[in-house]
Each structure stands twice: as C-alpha cells, then as structure tokens.
Design a protein around this motif. Sequence first.
Motif, PDB file in Angstrom:
ATOM      1  N   ALA A 167     -12.859  10.466   7.625  1.00  0.00           N
ATOM      2  CA  ALA A 167     -12.332  10.637   8.992  1.00  0.00           C
ATOM      3  C   ALA A 167     -13.140  11.680   9.763  1.00  0.00           C
ATOM      4  O   ALA A 167     -13.277  11.592  10.981  1.00  0.00           O
ATOM      5  CB  ALA A 167     -10.864  11.047   8.922  1.00  0.00           C
ATOM      6  N   MET A 170       2.606   3.422   3.208  1.00  0.00           N
ATOM      7  CA  MET A 170       2.454   2.641   4.445  1.00  0.00           C
ATOM      8  C   MET A 170       3.657   2.859   5.362  1.00  0.00           C
ATOM      9  O   MET A 170       4.762   3.089   4.900  1.00  0.00           O
ATOM     10  CB  MET A 170       2.323   1.151   4.117  1.00  0.00           C
ATOM     11  CG  MET A 170       3.525   0.548   3.426  1.00  0.00           C
ATOM     12  SD  MET A 170       3.086  -1.060   2.728  1.00  0.00           S
ATOM     13  CE  MET A 170       4.668  -1.593   2.070  1.00  0.00           C
ATOM     14  N   PHE A 171       3.414   2.766   6.664  1.00  0.00           N
ATOM     15  CA  PHE A 171       4.557   2.820   7.592  1.00  0.00           C
ATOM     16  C   PHE A 171       4.838   1.415   8.126  1.00  0.00           C
ATOM     17  O   PHE A 171       3.973   0.529   8.056  1.00  0.00           O
ATOM     18  CB  PHE A 171       4.385   3.856   8.704  1.00  0.00           C
ATOM     19  CG  PHE A 171       3.066   3.888   9.441  1.00  0.00           C
ATOM     20  CD1 PHE A 171       2.468   2.728   9.936  1.00  0.00           C
ATOM     21  CD2 PHE A 171       2.446   5.107   9.704  1.00  0.00           C
ATOM     22  CE1 PHE A 171       1.278   2.777  10.641  1.00  0.00           C
ATOM     23  CE2 PHE A 171       1.248   5.168  10.405  1.00  0.00           C
ATOM     24  CZ  PHE A 171       0.676   3.994  10.863  1.00  0.00           C
ATOM     25  N   ASN A 182     -10.816   4.956   1.330  1.00  0.00           N
ATOM     26  CA  ASN A 182     -10.422   4.224   0.127  1.00  0.00           C
ATOM     27  C   ASN A 182     -10.934   2.791   0.260  1.00  0.00           C
ATOM     28  O   ASN A 182     -10.617   2.111   1.238  1.00  0.00           O
ATOM     29  CB  ASN A 182      -8.886   4.254   0.036  1.00  0.00           C
ATOM     30  CG  ASN A 182      -8.346   3.482  -1.155  1.00  0.00           C
ATOM     31  OD1 ASN A 182      -9.092   2.835  -1.896  1.00  0.00           O
ATOM     32  ND2 ASN A 182      -7.039   3.542  -1.328  1.00  0.00           N
ATOM     33  N   ARG A 239      -3.446   0.327   4.676  1.00  0.00           N
ATOM     34  CA  ARG A 239      -3.483  -1.148   4.643  1.00  0.00           C
ATOM     35  C   ARG A 239      -3.800  -1.732   6.022  1.00  0.00           C
ATOM     36  O   ARG A 239      -3.790  -2.945   6.202  1.00  0.00           O
ATOM     37  CB  ARG A 239      -2.172  -1.716   4.115  1.00  0.00           C
ATOM     38  CG  ARG A 239      -0.999  -1.461   5.033  1.00  0.00           C
ATOM     39  CD  ARG A 239       0.262  -2.213   4.653  1.00  0.00           C
ATOM     40  NE  ARG A 239       1.302  -1.886   5.627  1.00  0.00           N
ATOM     41  CZ  ARG A 239       2.358  -2.646   5.896  1.00  0.00           C
ATOM     42  NH1 ARG A 239       2.535  -3.772   5.263  1.00  0.00           N
ATOM     43  NH2 ARG A 239       3.253  -2.261   6.782  1.00  0.00           N
ATOM     44  N   SER A 269      -0.975   8.193  10.003  1.00  0.00           N
ATOM     45  CA  SER A 269      -0.281   9.085   9.067  1.00  0.00           C
ATOM     46  C   SER A 269      -1.352   9.612   8.124  1.00  0.00           C
ATOM     47  O   SER A 269      -1.918   8.862   7.331  1.00  0.00           O
ATOM     48  CB  SER A 269       0.845   8.377   8.314  1.00  0.00           C
ATOM     49  OG  SER A 269       0.387   7.319   7.541  1.00  0.00           O
ATOM     50  N   ASP A 275     -10.956   4.352   6.892  1.00  0.00           N
ATOM     51  CA  ASP A 275     -10.384   4.914   5.661  1.00  0.00           C
ATOM     52  C   ASP A 275     -11.505   5.062   4.638  1.00  0.00           C
ATOM     53  O   ASP A 275     -12.506   4.352   4.693  1.00  0.00           O
ATOM     54  CB  ASP A 275      -9.279   4.010   5.098  1.00  0.00           C
ATOM     55  CG  ASP A 275      -8.257   4.769   4.264  1.00  0.00           C
ATOM     56  OD1 ASP A 275      -7.113   4.942   4.719  1.00  0.00           O
ATOM     57  OD2 ASP A 275      -8.626   5.213   3.142  1.00  0.00           O
ATOM     58  N   ASP A 321      -8.796  12.988   0.295  1.00  0.00           N
ATOM     59  CA  ASP A 321      -8.154  14.293   0.500  1.00  0.00           C
ATOM     60  C   ASP A 321      -6.648  14.180   0.296  1.00  0.00           C
ATOM     61  O   ASP A 321      -5.862  14.400   1.204  1.00  0.00           O
ATOM     62  CB  ASP A 321      -8.468  14.788   1.910  1.00  0.00           C
ATOM     63  CG  ASP A 321      -9.921  15.181   2.031  1.00  0.00           C
ATOM     64  OD1 ASP A 321     -10.266  16.266   1.574  1.00  0.00           O
ATOM     65  OD2 ASP A 321     -10.716  14.362   2.536  1.00  0.00           O
ATOM     66  N   THR A 325      -2.139  -1.048   9.095  1.00  0.00           N
ATOM     67  CA  THR A 325      -0.959  -1.361   9.915  1.00  0.00           C
ATOM     68  C   THR A 325      -1.186  -1.067  11.400  1.00  0.00           C
ATOM     69  O   THR A 325      -0.916  -1.916  12.255  1.00  0.00           O
ATOM     70  CB  THR A 325       0.257  -0.545   9.424  1.00  0.00           C
ATOM     71  OG1 THR A 325       0.312  -0.613   8.008  1.00  0.00           O
ATOM     72  CG2 THR A 325       1.551  -1.065  10.027  1.00  0.00           C
ATOM     73  N   TYR A 351       0.863  -1.182   0.000  1.00  0.00           N
ATOM     74  CA  TYR A 351       0.000   0.000   0.000  1.00  0.00           C
ATOM     75  C   TYR A 351       0.900   1.233   0.000  1.00  0.00           C
ATOM     76  O   TYR A 351       1.833   1.316   0.809  1.00  0.00           O
ATOM     77  CB  TYR A 351      -0.877  -0.017   1.262  1.00  0.00           C
ATOM     78  CG  TYR A 351      -2.043   0.939   1.207  1.00  0.00           C
ATOM     79  CD1 TYR A 351      -3.231   0.575   0.584  1.00  0.00           C
ATOM     80  CD2 TYR A 351      -1.955   2.208   1.770  1.00  0.00           C
ATOM     81  CE1 TYR A 351      -4.306   1.448   0.535  1.00  0.00           C
ATOM     82  CE2 TYR A 351      -3.028   3.086   1.720  1.00  0.00           C
ATOM     83  CZ  TYR A 351      -4.198   2.700   1.102  1.00  0.00           C
ATOM     84  OH  TYR A 351      -5.272   3.565   1.047  1.00  0.00           O
ATOM     85  N   TYR A 390      -4.290   7.339  -4.872  1.00  0.00           N
ATOM     86  CA  TYR A 390      -4.554   5.944  -4.511  1.00  0.00           C
ATOM     87  C   TYR A 390      -5.430   5.245  -5.544  1.00  0.00           C
ATOM     88  O   TYR A 390      -5.307   4.047  -5.747  1.00  0.00           O
ATOM     89  CB  TYR A 390      -5.194   5.873  -3.125  1.00  0.00           C
ATOM     90  CG  TYR A 390      -4.177   6.094  -2.033  1.00  0.00           C
ATOM     91  CD1 TYR A 390      -3.354   5.066  -1.619  1.00  0.00           C
ATOM     92  CD2 TYR A 390      -4.012   7.344  -1.461  1.00  0.00           C
ATOM     93  CE1 TYR A 390      -2.392   5.261  -0.652  1.00  0.00           C
ATOM     94  CE2 TYR A 390      -3.059   7.557  -0.489  1.00  0.00           C
ATOM     95  CZ  TYR A 390      -2.255   6.512  -0.085  1.00  0.00           C
ATOM     96  OH  TYR A 390      -1.296   6.720   0.864  1.00  0.00           O
TER      97      TYR A 390
HETATM   98  C1  LIG Z   1      -0.557   7.958   4.197  1.00  0.00           C
HETATM   99  S1  LIG Z   1      -1.935   6.939   3.962  1.00  0.00           S
HETATM  100  C2  LIG Z   1      -1.995   5.935   5.416  1.00  0.00           C
HETATM  101  C3  LIG Z   1      -1.155   4.702   5.290  1.00  0.00           C
HETATM  102  C4  LIG Z   1      -1.183   3.792   6.508  1.00  0.00           C
HETATM  103  N1  LIG Z   1      -0.524   4.402   7.645  1.00  0.00           N
HETATM  104  C5  LIG Z   1      -0.541   2.429   6.212  1.00  0.00           C
HETATM  105  O1  LIG Z   1       0.423   2.033   6.891  1.00  0.00           O
HETATM  106  O2  LIG Z   1      -1.001   1.760   5.277  1.00  0.00           O
HETATM  107  C6  LIG Z   1      -3.289   8.060   4.140  1.00  0.00           C
HETATM  108  C7  LIG Z   1      -4.658   7.435   3.961  1.00  0.00           C
HETATM  109  O3  LIG Z   1      -5.652   8.455   4.116  1.00  0.00           O
HETATM  110  C8  LIG Z   1      -6.792   8.032   3.348  1.00  0.00           C
HETATM  111  N2  LIG Z   1      -7.690   9.187   3.221  1.00  0.00           N
HETATM  112  C9  LIG Z   1      -7.576  10.293   2.449  1.00  0.00           C
HETATM  113  N3  LIG Z   1      -8.583  11.167   2.695  1.00  0.00           N
HETATM  114  C10 LIG Z   1      -9.366  10.615   3.663  1.00  0.00           C
HETATM  115  C11 LIG Z   1     -10.522  11.022   4.384  1.00  0.00           C
HETATM  116  N4  LIG Z   1     -11.098  12.206   4.158  1.00  0.00           N
HETATM  117  N5  LIG Z   1     -11.034  10.205   5.327  1.00  0.00           N
HETATM  118  C12 LIG Z   1     -10.470   8.987   5.585  1.00  0.00           C
HETATM  119  N6  LIG Z   1      -9.376   8.537   4.931  1.00  0.00           N
HETATM  120  C13 LIG Z   1      -8.808   9.337   3.993  1.00  0.00           C
HETATM  121  C14 LIG Z   1      -6.193   7.480   2.077  1.00  0.00           C
HETATM  122  O4  LIG Z   1      -7.070   6.592   1.443  1.00  0.00           O
HETATM  123  C15 LIG Z   1      -4.934   6.786   2.625  1.00  0.00           C
HETATM  124  O5  LIG Z   1      -5.185   5.412   2.840  1.00  0.00           O
END
Ligand SMILES: C[S@@+](CC[C@H](N)C(=O)[O-])C[C@H]1O[C@@H](n2cnc3c(N)ncnc32)[C@H](O)[C@@H]1O
Length: 416
Positions: free
Chosen positions: A235, A31-32, A78, A58, A257, A76, A289, A60, A28, A266
Amino acid sequence: MGSLDDIRPEWRTLKRKWEHSFHPMCSYMGMFPASLPHYFIQKLTDEGDVVLDPFSGRGTAPLQACVDGRVGVGNDLNPMAYVLTRAKVDPPSAESVHQRIEDLRLDYDPPETEHVPEKVQMLYHDHTLAQLVYLKREFGLGENGIPADLRSLSQIDTFVTALLLGIMHGQSGQYLSVSMPNTFSMSEGYVSDYIEEEGLEPPRRDVFDKLETRLHTIYHDGEPAQRGHAVFGDARDLPETLADIDDVDGVDLIFTSPPYLKVLKYGLYNWIRLWFLDEEPDVVDDRLDDELDLEAYLEFMTETFAVADEVLDSEGGVAAFVIGDVDQGGETINLAKEVADEVVAPMDGFEVGRIVEDRVPDNEKVSRIWGETKGEATEIDRILIAHRGHVEVADDPDGLKTKSLPGRQQTLSSFD
Ligand SMILES: C[S@@+](CC[C@H](N)C(=O)[O-])C[C@H]1O[C@@H](n2cnc3c(N)ncnc32)[C@H](O)[C@@H]1O
C-alpha cells in the motif's frame, strides 16, 4: 446535499442476498459485507469517480465501486487477494470463461502427482488432484520449474483461478476436497488426524464440472457496469503504482479496512489455496503487515495516511477506514480513535470528520472462528472518516433508494 452527520449505519438493513453474485466468489478472513462500501460509495461519490481500497482483500470495495458505476481500484500484497480482486474488477465474458474451461477439459492429459506434498495429497481424490496439477501447469503456477508470476496470468486464467480458489475446500458437494471448512485451511496436523479418526476418503470430484457449476452461480448478475484495476503491491507504493494507470487521475474516495492488530495470518490460514498459487504461506505472512504491536501499527497507519494524502483529491476527498476495537490483556482499545488522535489529527492535509460505530454480530467476524488463536478482535468496528476540504454527502442517492444492482445483465443463457 447533507453533511457527514448524515452518515448512519444504514448498511446493516441491506440483506446479504442483495449483493452482486461476484462478491461471494471466495471467502476471505476479515472481509466486510458489500453493503458497507456500497453505502459510502453512494453517499460520497458520483458515477465515474475513482474509489480506492489500498488493502482490498477479496476485492469487496473495488467490486462494489464497479457495480455502482465507479472506477474501483484494489491493491493488496497477498497473492490470493490480488487474484480475487483482479478477477472481480476486470472479468472476461462468461462465454469466454466457459470456452476456456471446455478447451482445458479437451486438452486434459493426466500428469504425475507424486511430487505433490503429502499434506495436499491427503485432501484430494487422485482424479481431482491430477486435474489440479494439470491446471497449475497450464496456468504457469509452478509446475514447470519456473516460479509463478501472477501478474502475467491472462485475464481469463485469472478468473478461472479465482473460481477455483473458491471451491478448493469445503463441506458440500460443490467443493473439491475431503470435507473441511471453506473459510480457512485447518492446520495440516488437525486435518490428518480428523481424516484418520473419521475414516474419510477424499471424494472423486471433476474439477472442470465443478468450475462450470461455479461459473453459472457467480455470473448470475452479469458483469459489473464499470471496469476497475487491481494492483499487487505494498500500500505504501501506491503513489507510484497508481501513476501508471491511465484512467486514474486522483482518487475521490478511499474505502478500506486496514490489517488488524495481531489477529490474522493470511498465509498460514490459507495454505491450501496458496499451494495452488505456488506461494509459501510463511513468505506471504512475513510480507504482510498483520502482526504489529500498537506502536508499529500507528507508524504503519501514519505511512498509510501519508499515501492517502498524496493520492486523494485535495478538495472533497474522503478516506473512510473500517477499524475494529481490539482487546489486549483484558483492556479494550478503541483503535479508530487512536488512529484519529495520533495519526490523522496532527496532519495538515486531513480533518477527522466522524467516527461511526458499527456493531458486528459475533458470527460474522471471521477472526472469531479461530478458537484461542482468534486474537484480539472484538464485536465493534468503527468507521473513521477523514476528509480534505468541503465534503458533499448525497441526501438520498438513487442507488440506496432502489437497492438495485446496476450492471449489464449478461447471463449464461447463450450456452445453457
Ligand atoms: C482486513 S483485510 C481487508 C479485507 C477486505 N476489506 C475484504 O473485504 O476482503 C486487510 C488486508 O491488508 C492486506 N495487507 C497487509 N499488509 C499490507 C500491505 N503492506 N500492503 C497492502 N496490503 C496489505 C492483507 O493481505 C489483507 O488482505
């Protein structure tokens, strides 16, 4: 008990092999590593506490929370993230997944595949493609003229779908497609030119066999110790959606994150996996976003922290946000500091505790593999720690000392 000054980037010393075997279910972007939430969960929460990731990707952080005996909640927007998070925090038994795969195999009747878009057809052998279309139909993912509703997928079919997303494309024999990267979907034009230039033939892969192999690998460490929850939503709606979850009454730690600033798409970069889920990549990208400028990003973070303010425990609740520095027009922006100064500091509910620096080796940052479209991510992530009231930081938590994986060590031996 220590203080927030005792938070150090010790998570970097935990090797990847240490991770629970559910973590690498599917790659993904952005991802962290699991060691990062593990460290904060161990330092800042107790068993049974609730850990929320509003942008779980994903899955995590919520999975790690469950592995560590906490109630992990992941949200999430997505669809792919929702499926992966739900599979990880609420897995069925390995035996029942095995049984489902075998039942699907027994009932298999090859369907027509002419209606499948050419860009998908070119990736798979006819045998493999027909099995994928059959599974889409069985799971109600758009093959019956009815739009998919991921929330109504059963627990087992969610898990099988998550396994499948992980093997949809890649470079070795464990994957279903013509040879291509696993991390993201290359563009349609690029793949079609590559197939033509190299004279590639899609390999004949049996989806049921590959699912079984994958199931064995993923279940190596058994089910996590604790069950969690996955939410498919924005969120900003979390105060309402969390209220509907029975065993979640206040959140002890938010570990997340949030979306990057103008870096990742994505939807577009996962068009192959989204085809299986019956989702349109551009619709997914419009919903997320992920393409905000700095001003809009800070507004979005303001809304996110308002949610944190509503759902976090008022005494000792912590919000830890992993936020990468970004380069814009040659200038590096310390985004974590911007969020701390512009968003958190003016709030009554929160105090900025620390900003801890985490240097990410170049090859780990998924956004780097995008060539010129990789956007503005840099190699520095920072963890912004905001808190409410007095925070207790464990000195030497058991989970960090032993580096063991708590969890029921259920294995697949029952049907090996
Ligand atoms: C940086 S990624 C997070 C990755 C995660 N920490 C991992 O280890 O897989 C940010 C996530 O924010 C989600 N996202 C973007 N806008 C959003 C919203 N308004 N509400 C919820 N999720 C959102 C994206 O789909 C994405 O999966």
